[in-house]
Design a protein around this motif. Structure first.
Motif, PDB file in Angstrom:
ATOM      1  N   GLY A  89      22.156 -30.017  -5.685  1.00  0.00           N
ATOM      2  CA  GLY A  89      21.375 -30.957  -6.483  1.00  0.00           C
ATOM      3  C   GLY A  89      21.748 -32.413  -6.312  1.00  0.00           C
ATOM      4  O   GLY A  89      22.729 -32.766  -5.653  1.00  0.00           O
ATOM      5  N   ARG A  90      20.935 -33.258  -6.944  1.00  0.00           N
ATOM      6  CA  ARG A  90      21.194 -34.698  -7.036  1.00  0.00           C
ATOM      7  C   ARG A  90      22.485 -34.894  -7.837  1.00  0.00           C
ATOM      8  O   ARG A  90      22.684 -34.244  -8.860  1.00  0.00           O
ATOM      9  CB  ARG A  90      20.004 -35.324  -7.761  1.00  0.00           C
ATOM     10  N   PRO A  91      23.365 -35.776  -7.381  1.00  0.00           N
ATOM     11  CA  PRO A  91      24.623 -35.974  -8.111  1.00  0.00           C
ATOM     12  C   PRO A  91      24.379 -36.504  -9.530  1.00  0.00           C
ATOM     13  O   PRO A  91      23.591 -37.429  -9.723  1.00  0.00           O
ATOM     14  CB  PRO A  91      25.374 -37.008  -7.271  1.00  0.00           C
ATOM     15  N   PHE A  92      25.057 -35.901 -10.492  1.00  0.00           N
ATOM     16  CA  PHE A  92      24.968 -36.345 -11.880  1.00  0.00           C
ATOM     17  C   PHE A  92      25.858 -37.574 -12.053  1.00  0.00           C
ATOM     18  O   PHE A  92      27.025 -37.565 -11.679  1.00  0.00           O
ATOM     19  CB  PHE A  92      25.428 -35.232 -12.820  1.00  0.00           C
ATOM     20  N   THR A  93      25.287 -38.638 -12.619  1.00  0.00           N
ATOM     21  CA  THR A  93      26.012 -39.889 -12.816  1.00  0.00           C
ATOM     22  C   THR A  93      25.741 -40.394 -14.231  1.00  0.00           C
ATOM     23  O   THR A  93      24.857 -39.892 -14.923  1.00  0.00           O
ATOM     24  CB  THR A  93      25.504 -40.969 -11.847  1.00  0.00           C
ATOM     25  N   CYS A 133      20.516 -22.403 -15.808  1.00  0.00           N
ATOM     26  CA  CYS A 133      21.825 -22.256 -15.176  1.00  0.00           C
ATOM     27  C   CYS A 133      21.759 -21.279 -14.022  1.00  0.00           C
ATOM     28  O   CYS A 133      21.427 -20.103 -14.211  1.00  0.00           O
ATOM     29  CB  CYS A 133      22.844 -21.753 -16.189  1.00  0.00           C
ATOM     30  N   GLY A 134      22.106 -21.772 -12.855  1.00  0.00           N
ATOM     31  CA  GLY A 134      22.171 -20.920 -11.675  1.00  0.00           C
ATOM     32  C   GLY A 134      23.467 -20.120 -11.671  1.00  0.00           C
ATOM     33  O   GLY A 134      24.426 -20.445 -12.372  1.00  0.00           O
ATOM     34  N   HIS A 135      23.473 -19.053 -10.898  1.00  0.00           N
ATOM     35  CA  HIS A 135      24.671 -18.233 -10.754  1.00  0.00           C
ATOM     36  C   HIS A 135      24.617 -17.516  -9.430  1.00  0.00           C
ATOM     37  O   HIS A 135      23.629 -17.592  -8.718  1.00  0.00           O
ATOM     38  CB  HIS A 135      24.782 -17.229 -11.901  1.00  0.00           C
ATOM     39  N   TYR A 136      25.676 -16.820  -9.067  1.00  0.00           N
ATOM     40  CA  TYR A 136      25.758 -16.109  -7.784  1.00  0.00           C
ATOM     41  C   TYR A 136      25.510 -17.096  -6.648  1.00  0.00           C
ATOM     42  O   TYR A 136      25.861 -18.264  -6.749  1.00  0.00           O
ATOM     43  CB  TYR A 136      24.783 -14.929  -7.736  1.00  0.00           C
ATOM     44  N   GLU A 137      24.924 -16.612  -5.556  1.00  0.00           N
ATOM     45  CA  GLU A 137      24.736 -17.494  -4.398  1.00  0.00           C
ATOM     46  C   GLU A 137      23.638 -18.518  -4.654  1.00  0.00           C
ATOM     47  O   GLU A 137      23.572 -19.548  -3.989  1.00  0.00           O
ATOM     48  CB  GLU A 137      24.420 -16.681  -3.145  1.00  0.00           C
ATOM     49  N   GLY A 138      22.805 -18.269  -5.635  1.00  0.00           N
ATOM     50  CA  GLY A 138      21.727 -19.205  -5.910  1.00  0.00           C
ATOM     51  C   GLY A 138      20.593 -18.555  -6.675  1.00  0.00           C
ATOM     52  O   GLY A 138      20.708 -17.420  -7.130  1.00  0.00           O
ATOM     53  N   VAL A 139      19.519 -19.325  -6.815  1.00  0.00           N
ATOM     54  CA  VAL A 139      18.357 -18.907  -7.590  1.00  0.00           C
ATOM     55  C   VAL A 139      17.165 -18.862  -6.634  1.00  0.00           C
ATOM     56  O   VAL A 139      17.024 -19.750  -5.787  1.00  0.00           O
ATOM     57  CB  VAL A 139      18.088 -19.924  -8.726  1.00  0.00           C
ATOM     58  N   GLY A 180      29.185 -32.543  -9.032  1.00  0.00           N
ATOM     59  CA  GLY A 180      30.208 -33.109  -8.155  1.00  0.00           C
ATOM     60  C   GLY A 180      30.509 -32.195  -6.988  1.00  0.00           C
ATOM     61  O   GLY A 180      30.081 -31.042  -6.949  1.00  0.00           O
ATOM     62  N   ASP A 181      31.283 -32.711  -6.053  1.00  0.00           N
ATOM     63  CA  ASP A 181      31.539 -31.996  -4.806  1.00  0.00           C
ATOM     64  C   ASP A 181      32.773 -31.107  -4.906  1.00  0.00           C
ATOM     65  O   ASP A 181      33.809 -31.377  -4.306  1.00  0.00           O
ATOM     66  CB  ASP A 181      31.657 -32.994  -3.648  1.00  0.00           C
ATOM     67  N   TYR A 182      32.655 -30.059  -5.691  1.00  0.00           N
ATOM     68  CA  TYR A 182      33.659 -29.009  -5.800  1.00  0.00           C
ATOM     69  C   TYR A 182      32.870 -27.760  -6.162  1.00  0.00           C
ATOM     70  O   TYR A 182      31.735 -27.849  -6.617  1.00  0.00           O
ATOM     71  CB  TYR A 182      34.716 -29.340  -6.867  1.00  0.00           C
ATOM     72  N   VAL A 183      33.485 -26.600  -5.963  1.00  0.00           N
ATOM     73  CA  VAL A 183      32.735 -25.352  -6.130  1.00  0.00           C
ATOM     74  C   VAL A 183      33.105 -24.676  -7.451  1.00  0.00           C
ATOM     75  O   VAL A 183      34.265 -24.345  -7.693  1.00  0.00           O
ATOM     76  CB  VAL A 183      32.994 -24.394  -4.940  1.00  0.00           C
ATOM     77  N   LEU A 184      32.118 -24.489  -8.303  1.00  0.00           N
ATOM     78  CA  LEU A 184      32.277 -23.782  -9.577  1.00  0.00           C
ATOM     79  C   LEU A 184      31.866 -22.331  -9.387  1.00  0.00           C
ATOM     80  O   LEU A 184      31.323 -21.963  -8.342  1.00  0.00           O
ATOM     81  CB  LEU A 184      31.384 -24.422 -10.642  1.00  0.00           C
ATOM     82  N   THR A 185      32.111 -21.503 -10.408  1.00  0.00           N
ATOM     83  CA  THR A 185      31.687 -20.103 -10.306  1.00  0.00           C
ATOM     84  C   THR A 185      30.244 -19.930 -10.761  1.00  0.00           C
ATOM     85  O   THR A 185      29.636 -18.891 -10.537  1.00  0.00           O
ATOM     86  CB  THR A 185      32.587 -19.173 -11.141  1.00  0.00           C
ATOM     87  N   GLY A 186      29.697 -20.946 -11.433  1.00  0.00           N
ATOM     88  CA  GLY A 186      28.319 -20.849 -11.900  1.00  0.00           C
ATOM     89  C   GLY A 186      27.889 -22.155 -12.522  1.00  0.00           C
ATOM     90  O   GLY A 186      28.660 -23.109 -12.583  1.00  0.00           O
ATOM     91  N   GLY A 187      26.651 -22.211 -13.011  1.00  0.00           N
ATOM     92  CA  GLY A 187      26.084 -23.455 -13.515  1.00  0.00           C
ATOM     93  C   GLY A 187      26.384 -23.760 -14.977  1.00  0.00           C
ATOM     94  O   GLY A 187      26.024 -24.834 -15.458  1.00  0.00           O
ATOM     95  N   GLU A 188      27.057 -22.832 -15.694  1.00  0.00           N
ATOM     96  CA  GLU A 188      27.234 -23.035 -17.143  1.00  0.00           C
ATOM     97  C   GLU A 188      28.072 -24.270 -17.464  1.00  0.00           C
ATOM     98  O   GLU A 188      27.704 -25.075 -18.335  1.00  0.00           O
ATOM     99  CB  GLU A 188      27.847 -21.784 -17.797  1.00  0.00           C
ATOM    100  N   LEU A 189      29.218 -24.415 -16.797  1.00  0.00           N
ATOM    101  CA  LEU A 189      30.041 -25.594 -17.072  1.00  0.00           C
ATOM    102  C   LEU A 189      29.306 -26.863 -16.673  1.00  0.00           C
ATOM    103  O   LEU A 189      29.396 -27.883 -17.366  1.00  0.00           O
ATOM    104  CB  LEU A 189      31.393 -25.497 -16.351  1.00  0.00           C
ATOM    105  N   ALA A 190      28.562 -26.812 -15.589  1.00  0.00           N
ATOM    106  CA  ALA A 190      27.771 -27.970 -15.169  1.00  0.00           C
ATOM    107  C   ALA A 190      26.753 -28.324 -16.255  1.00  0.00           C
ATOM    108  O   ALA A 190      26.591 -29.496 -16.613  1.00  0.00           O
ATOM    109  CB  ALA A 190      27.071 -27.688 -13.845  1.00  0.00           C
TER     110      ALA A 190
END
Ligand code: 9D3
Length: 257
Positions: A96-100, A117-123, A139-149
């Motif tokens: 996605g577009r970076p959140f600022t 909220c996306g999860h797994y490899e994608g939606v 941001g440019d790091y890998v989470l386990t899913g979209g919930e924290l985002a």
């Protein structure tokens, strides 16, 4: 208490319990005051099969699972019905577009957000296309899913809604708005573990204190985030302070952070 919140956020997720923190502290108070409404929807409630399936194998093969499209469409329909429309639809995504802070301001004025909220490899791609969702990454790091985002987006956005944060001045003063990092803070006592509070802060000289703080904000930004200093809007006085800092930094000392 207003009859309608200034910001409504509907979150669609397979982990609704993960959003409990939004009921605490500042955002909890804002919700009780009716300024903010966060509604969390369980994606599984919008499945139609016996096993309440939300993911499936990717067409074309490959690793991992893909989130199915239909439950998202069904959830969006239910939200539109309850809220009287869909507002801005966001899909959390590493692509996605970076959140600022700028985007947080923009979203805080939207009135209604729907966050998927996306999860797994994608939606399944048809969710973003069919619901005209904007994909956002935090941001440019890998989470386990979209919930924290999603929670990051809600937190940063909701605090910009007028009245959510008690002290409006602190919201306006925010470092990323001014373009510099914050200055160092101290509270009592004047000495801890042999470390003293800078003398100027005890002087009662408000002009000298303001100047010191601005200078230390510039010093920190130079040391830690030179990229921000490039973009910061510095006035005449700031430029003079930057010159002083640059001179001091060249002369070394190098102490502190
Ligand atoms: C190489 C494939 N990976 C893409 C980077 C797969 C992948 C890893 C992790 C797919 C999804 C995820 C889970 N992350 C999110 O859903 C996510 C996210 C993130 O990982 N970082 C920053 N922002 C976001 S918003 C959603």
């Amino acid at each position: 208490m207003p009859d309608r919140p200034k910001l409504r956020v509907d979150v669609v997720t397979i982990f609704p319990e993960a959003f409990a923190p939004l009921q605490l502290s500042v955002l909890g108070r804002a919700q009780r005051a009716g300024l903010l409404l966060v509604r969390v929807w369980n994606l599984r409630d919008f499945t139609t099969d016996r096993h309440r399936t939300t993911d499936d194998y990717p067409y074309g093969g490959g690793p991992g699972m893909v989130m199915k499209a239909e439950p998202f469409f069904a959830a969006a329909r239910a939200i539109a019905q309850e809220a009287g429309g869909l507002g801005r639809v966001i899909l959390t995504s590493p692509q996605g577009r970076p959140f600022t802070q700028r985007l947080a301001y923009e979203l805080s004025r939207a009135g209604h957000l729907v966050i998927l909220c996306g999860h797994y490899e994608g939606v399944d791609e048809r969710v973003a296309v069919g619901l005209r969702a904007e994909e956002i990454s935090i941001g440019d790091y890998v989470l386990t899913g979209g919930e924290l985002a999603a929670m990051v987006i809600v937190d940063a956005t909701a605090r910009l809604v007028p009245g959510v944060v008690g002290d409006e001045a602190s919201v306006r003063e925010d470092s990323f708005t001014r373009g510099l990092l914050d200055y160092p803070h101290y509270t009592r006592p004047a000495e801890v573990e042999g470390l003293r509070v800078p003398e100027v802060l005890l002087s009662g000289n408000h002009q000298a204190i303001a100047r010191w703080r601005r200078k230390e904000a510039i010093r920190r930004t130079l040391r830690r985030r030179p990229d921000l200093l490039q973009a910061a809007q510095l006035d005449e006085e700031d430029r003079a302070l930057l010159e002083e800092v640059l001179r001091e930094e060249r002369e070394g000392g190098g102490g502190g952070v």
